[in-house]
Design an enzyme around this catalytic site. Structure first.
Site, PDB file in Angstrom:
ATOM      1  N   TYR A   1       9.003   4.090   5.264  1.00 18.58           N
ATOM      2  CA  TYR A   1       8.857   4.791   3.847  1.00 18.58           C
ATOM      3  C   TYR A   1       7.272   5.490   4.038  1.00 18.58           C
ATOM      4  O   TYR A   1       7.481   6.277   3.421  1.00 18.58           O
ATOM      5  CB  TYR A   1       9.345   3.423   2.993  1.00 18.58           C
ATOM      6  CG  TYR A   1       8.369   3.812   1.792  1.00 18.58           C
ATOM      7  CD1 TYR A   1       8.748   5.066   0.542  1.00 18.58           C
ATOM      8  CD2 TYR A   1       7.565   3.134   1.396  1.00 18.58           C
ATOM      9  CE1 TYR A   1       7.358   5.318  -0.457  1.00 18.58           C
ATOM     10  CE2 TYR A   1       6.229   3.570  -0.148  1.00 18.58           C
ATOM     11  CZ  TYR A   1       7.037   4.312  -0.425  1.00 18.58           C
ATOM     12  OH  TYR A   1       5.721   5.272  -1.330  1.00 18.58           O
ATOM     13  N   HIS A   2       6.302   4.805   4.098  1.00 15.67           N
ATOM     14  CA  HIS A   2       4.914   5.147   4.446  1.00 15.67           C
ATOM     15  C   HIS A   2       5.104   6.235   5.578  1.00 15.67           C
ATOM     16  O   HIS A   2       4.308   7.224   4.416  1.00 15.67           O
ATOM     17  CB  HIS A   2       3.685   3.840   4.788  1.00 15.67           C
ATOM     18  CG  HIS A   2       4.188   2.824   4.011  1.00 15.67           C
ATOM     19  ND1 HIS A   2       4.527   1.815   3.826  1.00 15.67           N
ATOM     20  CD2 HIS A   2       2.957   2.770   2.274  1.00 15.67           C
ATOM     21  CE1 HIS A   2       3.897   1.011   2.547  1.00 15.67           C
ATOM     22  NE2 HIS A   2       3.537   1.480   1.745  1.00 15.67           N
TER      23      HIS A   2
ATOM     24  N   TYR B   1       2.934 -13.620   3.182  1.00 14.88           N
ATOM     25  CA  TYR B   1       3.076 -13.424   3.487  1.00 14.88           C
ATOM     26  C   TYR B   1       2.122 -13.349   5.176  1.00 14.88           C
ATOM     27  O   TYR B   1       1.522 -12.399   4.962  1.00 14.88           O
ATOM     28  CB  TYR B   1       3.742 -11.835   3.801  1.00 14.88           C
ATOM     29  CG  TYR B   1       4.808 -11.359   3.887  1.00 14.88           C
ATOM     30  CD1 TYR B   1       5.721 -12.462   3.125  1.00 14.88           C
ATOM     31  CD2 TYR B   1       5.676 -10.245   3.257  1.00 14.88           C
ATOM     32  CE1 TYR B   1       7.026 -12.310   1.840  1.00 14.88           C
ATOM     33  CE2 TYR B   1       6.565  -9.795   2.037  1.00 14.88           C
ATOM     34  CZ  TYR B   1       7.122 -10.830   1.346  1.00 14.88           C
ATOM     35  OH  TYR B   1       8.285 -10.534   1.134  1.00 14.88           O
TER      36      TYR B   1
HETATM   37  P1  NAD Z   1      11.611   3.535  -8.711  1.00 15.79           P
HETATM   38  O1  NAD Z   1      12.455   3.622  -7.570  1.00 15.79           O
HETATM   39  O2  NAD Z   1      11.707   2.545  -9.558  1.00 15.79           O
HETATM   40  O3  NAD Z   1      11.635   5.110  -9.108  1.00 15.79           O
HETATM   41  C1  NAD Z   1      12.178   6.145  -8.748  1.00 15.79           C
HETATM   42  C2  NAD Z   1      13.514   7.433  -9.241  1.00 15.79           C
HETATM   43  O4  NAD Z   1      13.403   7.953  -8.619  1.00 15.79           O
HETATM   44  C3  NAD Z   1      14.728   6.694  -9.284  1.00 15.79           C
HETATM   45  O5  NAD Z   1      14.761   6.024 -10.778  1.00 15.79           O
HETATM   46  C4  NAD Z   1      16.030   7.139  -9.001  1.00 15.79           C
HETATM   47  O6  NAD Z   1      17.012   6.740  -8.744  1.00 15.79           O
HETATM   48  C5  NAD Z   1      14.963   8.661  -7.933  1.00 15.79           C
HETATM   49  N1  NAD Z   1      15.538   9.352  -7.252  1.00 15.79           N
HETATM   50  C6  NAD Z   1      14.835   8.841  -6.129  1.00 15.79           C
HETATM   51  N2  NAD Z   1      15.705   9.757  -4.871  1.00 15.79           N
HETATM   52  C7  NAD Z   1      16.104  10.787  -5.996  1.00 15.79           C
HETATM   53  C8  NAD Z   1      16.546  12.265  -5.895  1.00 15.79           C
HETATM   54  N3  NAD Z   1      16.576  12.585  -4.040  1.00 15.79           N
HETATM   55  N4  NAD Z   1      16.532  13.238  -6.793  1.00 15.79           N
HETATM   56  C9  NAD Z   1      16.692  12.810  -8.074  1.00 15.79           C
HETATM   57  N5  NAD Z   1      16.149  11.249  -7.983  1.00 15.79           N
HETATM   58  C10 NAD Z   1      15.803  10.641  -7.177  1.00 15.79           C
HETATM   59  O7  NAD Z   1      10.269   3.904  -8.023  1.00 15.79           O
HETATM   60  P2  NAD Z   1       8.876   3.817  -9.067  1.00 15.79           P
HETATM   61  O8  NAD Z   1       8.295   2.399  -8.376  1.00 15.79           O
HETATM   62  O9  NAD Z   1       8.782   4.032 -10.446  1.00 15.79           O
HETATM   63  O10 NAD Z   1       8.190   4.985  -7.470  1.00 15.79           O
HETATM   64  C11 NAD Z   1       7.852   6.109  -7.595  1.00 15.79           C
HETATM   65  C12 NAD Z   1       6.719   7.167  -7.443  1.00 15.79           C
HETATM   66  O11 NAD Z   1       5.554   6.410  -6.799  1.00 15.79           O
HETATM   67  C13 NAD Z   1       7.485   7.154  -5.688  1.00 15.79           C
HETATM   68  O12 NAD Z   1       7.330   8.096  -4.389  1.00 15.79           O
HETATM   69  C14 NAD Z   1       7.069   5.722  -5.241  1.00 15.79           C
HETATM   70  O13 NAD Z   1       6.638   6.520  -3.106  1.00 15.79           O
HETATM   71  C15 NAD Z   1       5.661   5.913  -5.421  1.00 15.79           C
HETATM   72  N6  NAD Z   1       4.293   4.928  -5.593  1.00 15.79           N
HETATM   73  C16 NAD Z   1       5.371   3.536  -6.449  1.00 15.79           C
HETATM   74  C17 NAD Z   1       4.005   2.602  -6.279  1.00 15.79           C
HETATM   75  C18 NAD Z   1       4.748   1.587  -6.891  1.00 15.79           C
HETATM   76  O14 NAD Z   1       4.272   0.805  -6.865  1.00 15.79           O
HETATM   77  N7  NAD Z   1       6.002   1.103  -7.456  1.00 15.79           N
HETATM   78  C19 NAD Z   1       2.892   2.417  -5.600  1.00 15.79           C
HETATM   79  C20 NAD Z   1       2.149   3.672  -5.227  1.00 15.79           C
HETATM   80  C21 NAD Z   1       3.161   4.547  -5.092  1.00 15.79           C
HETATM   81  N1  USQ Z   2       3.503  -9.118   0.370  1.00 12.87           N
HETATM   82  C1  USQ Z   2       3.337 -10.380   0.343  1.00 12.87           C
HETATM   83  N2  USQ Z   2       4.160 -11.202  -0.484  1.00 12.87           N
HETATM   84  C2  USQ Z   2       5.485 -10.602  -0.979  1.00 12.87           C
HETATM   85  C3  USQ Z   2       5.668  -9.721  -1.371  1.00 12.87           C
HETATM   86  C4  USQ Z   2       4.369  -8.766  -0.289  1.00 12.87           C
HETATM   87  O1  USQ Z   2       2.552 -10.932   0.821  1.00 12.87           O
HETATM   88  O2  USQ Z   2       5.767 -11.084  -1.402  1.00 12.87           O
HETATM   89  C5  USQ Z   2       2.521  -8.581   1.234  1.00 12.87           C
HETATM   90  C6  USQ Z   2       2.728  -7.561   1.935  1.00 12.87           C
HETATM   91  O3  USQ Z   2       3.147  -8.229   3.004  1.00 12.87           O
HETATM   92  C7  USQ Z   2       2.145  -6.367   2.432  1.00 12.87           C
HETATM   93  C8  USQ Z   2       1.566  -6.129   0.294  1.00 12.87           C
HETATM   94  O4  USQ Z   2       1.519  -7.354  -0.405  1.00 12.87           O
HETATM   95  O5  USQ Z   2       0.577  -6.666   2.986  1.00 12.87           O
HETATM   96  C9  USQ Z   2       1.618  -4.980  -0.269  1.00 12.87           C
HETATM   97  O6  USQ Z   2       3.223  -5.123  -0.167  1.00 12.87           O
HETATM   98  P1  USQ Z   2       4.364  -4.758  -1.580  1.00 12.87           P
HETATM   99  O7  USQ Z   2       5.374  -5.039  -1.172  1.00 12.87           O
HETATM  100  O8  USQ Z   2       3.361  -4.963  -2.778  1.00 12.87           O
HETATM  101  O9  USQ Z   2       3.702  -3.268  -1.313  1.00 12.87           O
HETATM  102  P2  USQ Z   2       4.299  -1.568  -0.154  1.00 12.87           P
HETATM  103  O10 USQ Z   2       5.088  -2.237   0.234  1.00 12.87           O
HETATM  104  O11 USQ Z   2       3.030  -1.598   0.189  1.00 12.87           O
HETATM  105  O12 USQ Z   2       4.356  -1.053  -1.136  1.00 12.87           O
HETATM  106  C10 USQ Z   2       4.428  -0.759  -3.063  1.00 12.87           C
HETATM  107  C11 USQ Z   2       5.192   0.058  -3.345  1.00 12.87           C
HETATM  108  C12 USQ Z   2       4.915   1.197  -2.819  1.00 12.87           C
HETATM  109  C13 USQ Z   2       4.308   2.138  -3.140  1.00 12.87           C
HETATM  110  C14 USQ Z   2       3.334   1.344  -2.124  1.00 12.87           C
HETATM  111  C15 USQ Z   2       1.696   1.134  -2.737  1.00 12.87           C
HETATM  112  O13 USQ Z   2       6.391   0.224  -3.517  1.00 12.87           O
HETATM  113  O14 USQ Z   2       6.466   2.596  -3.330  1.00 12.87           O
HETATM  114  O15 USQ Z   2       3.600   2.973  -2.078  1.00 12.87           O
HETATM  115  O16 USQ Z   2       3.014  -0.031  -2.803  1.00 12.87           O
HETATM  116  S1  USQ Z   2       0.271   0.734  -1.000  1.00 12.87           S
HETATM  117  O17 USQ Z   2       0.622  -0.738  -0.290  1.00 12.87           O
HETATM  118  O18 USQ Z   2      -1.583   1.009  -2.055  1.00 12.87           O
HETATM  119  O19 USQ Z   2       0.456   1.811  -0.424  1.00 12.87           O
END
Ligand code: NAD
Ligand code: USQ
Length: 382
Positions: free
Chosen positions: A181-182, A255
């Protein structure tokens, strides 16, 4: 401004669409609803009950008089996207619409391929759509702090000034992402940077940290407007998971050693950062990178804070160190720059005890919805 929020049914996108609409922008949402289908695939759910998108926007219009148009479709479908861009003629395109779970992308080959195709092809289509139909539109793309990994030097905002063999240049900061994913986000960043350089597109890559919380002033207006909150081991993120675990008196799942340090921000700051980016667009041809987080915490630090606050609320929970299902450094240097958004006026919401307490109280009201089998991690990196 006319703004499209792609992924506007999701965790970050829904509150962002409401916030921008509240602030007077003319908002349209694109979403394929794939995230709701993934809930079905995984047998998981949002701990908060969430209404359908049509019901949500109707309620918003009823309460505020503001219309949010919706387009259900997939960014991978270029004809669909082209039609939306021709109809809407957006000035800004906020792109949240990706598969965003690291564990989901690591389930098996099929999930890795799905993640990278969905994310990379969707973003490529958005780039071609902007070039062909709305060349002046500002792309605001959600990237991730995880693109950088955990290098043993401070992380800059997108670029690094380096001197090598007597010559100097400003180059993209090295990327060491920790999941397929990343990696998809790194591929996106490269494609966007290239499109800016070659076609003169304007873009901002928001390298967002881990988001916590669920509510904003807008989502609290009515239960129909509630945001989703994931707690399961595939989509739930660290702090939101710990708070949910505390609510059901489950040991907090750290973790490994728990020294993993990341940038974090509140969902209330996510919406504001997007607004700041939209109102201060990148120049034509500019590929701008903002590190979008407000504070840094180690996983262990967060678990200990949640444990203490839960205890004050009468909930006794332990902390367990599970064998780490991921391959990542558990003790490392971490220092990242985040000044671009602050310089443009971001006033951060910090993670006070009150914030944790308030999320905990919300979660407790829905704790019967937690599917306990989904709490412990099942996906491993190996
Ligand atoms: P989410 O899964 O809740 O929302 C993503 C939305 O996009 C969903 O509603 C899904 O149906 C829609 N979607 C996915 N693929 C699509 C496509 N091909 N066409 C149209 N719709 C599509 O995720 P989120 O937590 O809201 O994250 C949103 C964005 O922010 C992501 O790009 C994620 O990588 C980024 N992000 C999230 C976090 C976090 O902690 N949640 C942190 C850093 C970055
Ligand atoms: N972790 C734990 N215990 C848990 C869940 C997670 O120790 O129960 C640890 C993971 O091992 C990791 C850290 O917490 O080291 C962060 O994990 P996370 O699941 O909170 O976040 P991550 O997988 O990195 O992904 C989330 C979002 C993703 C976004 C990312 C921002 O799902 O969309 O890109 O946060 S970042 O972490 O800055 O890349």
């Amino acid at each position: 401004m006319k703004i499209i929020v792609a992924g506007g049914d999701g965790f970050c996108g829904w509150p962002t669409a409401l916030y921008l609409s509240q602030k007077g922008h003319d908002v349209a949402i694109i979403d394929s609803m794939v995230r709701r289908h993934i809930d079905e695939e995984l047998g998981s759910n949002s701990i908060t009950p969430i209404a359908g998108l049509e019901e949500r926007v109707l309620k918003w219009q009823e309460l505020t008089g503001k219309e949010i148009r919706t387009y259900e479709g997939d960014l991978q479908d270029f004809d669909f996207l082209k039609n939306v861009l021709e109809t809407e003629q957006p000035e800004a395109f906020v792109h949240f619409a990706e598969q965003r779970s690291a564990p989901y992308s690591m389930i098996d080959r099929e999930h890795a391929v799905y993640t990278q195709v969905n994310n990379v092809v969707g973003t490529l289509n958005v780039l071609y759509g902007i070039k062909d139909i709305v060349p002046d539109c500002h792309l605001i793309k959600l990237g991730t702090m995880g693109e950088y990994g955990t290098p043993n030097i401070p992380i800059e905002e997108g670029y690094l000034d380096i001197e090598h063999k007597g010559r100097k240049d400003r180059l993209p900061f090295p990327k060491q992402p920790g999941s397929y994913y990343h990696l998809s986000k790194v591929h996106d960043s490269h494609n966007i940077m290239f499109a800016c350089r070659v076609w003169g597109i304007r873009a901002t890559d928001l390298n967002q940290g881990v988001v916590y919380g669920l509510s904003t002033a807008q989502t609290l207006l009515d239960p129909i407007l509630s945001n989703r909150l994931d707690y399961d081991s595939v989509f739930g993120t660290a702090l939101n998971r710990f708070i949910t675990q505390a609510a059901i008196s489950h040991d907090l799942t750290v973790y490994g050693k728990g020294g993993q340090t990341r940038g974090f921000l509140s969902i209330e700051d996510t919406v504001r950062c997007v607004e700041i980016a939209a109102e201060n667009p990148a120049d034509a041809g500019e590929f701008r990178v903002f590190n979008q987080f407000t504070e840094e915490f180690s996983v262990m630090e967060l678990a200990e804070r949640v444990q203490r606050i839960a205890d004050e609320e009468g909930l006794t929970v332990g902390i367990i160190h599970l064998e780490n299902p991921r391959v990542e450094k558990e003790e490392h240097f971490y220092e990242a720059v985040n000044t671009n958004l602050l310089d443009l006026g971001l006033k951060p919401h910090f993670l006070t005890d009150e914030v944790i307490r308030s999320i905990l109280k919300t979660v407790i009201t829905h704790k019967d919805r937690v599917i306990k089998e989904n709490v412990l991690p099942t996906v491993t990196w190996k």
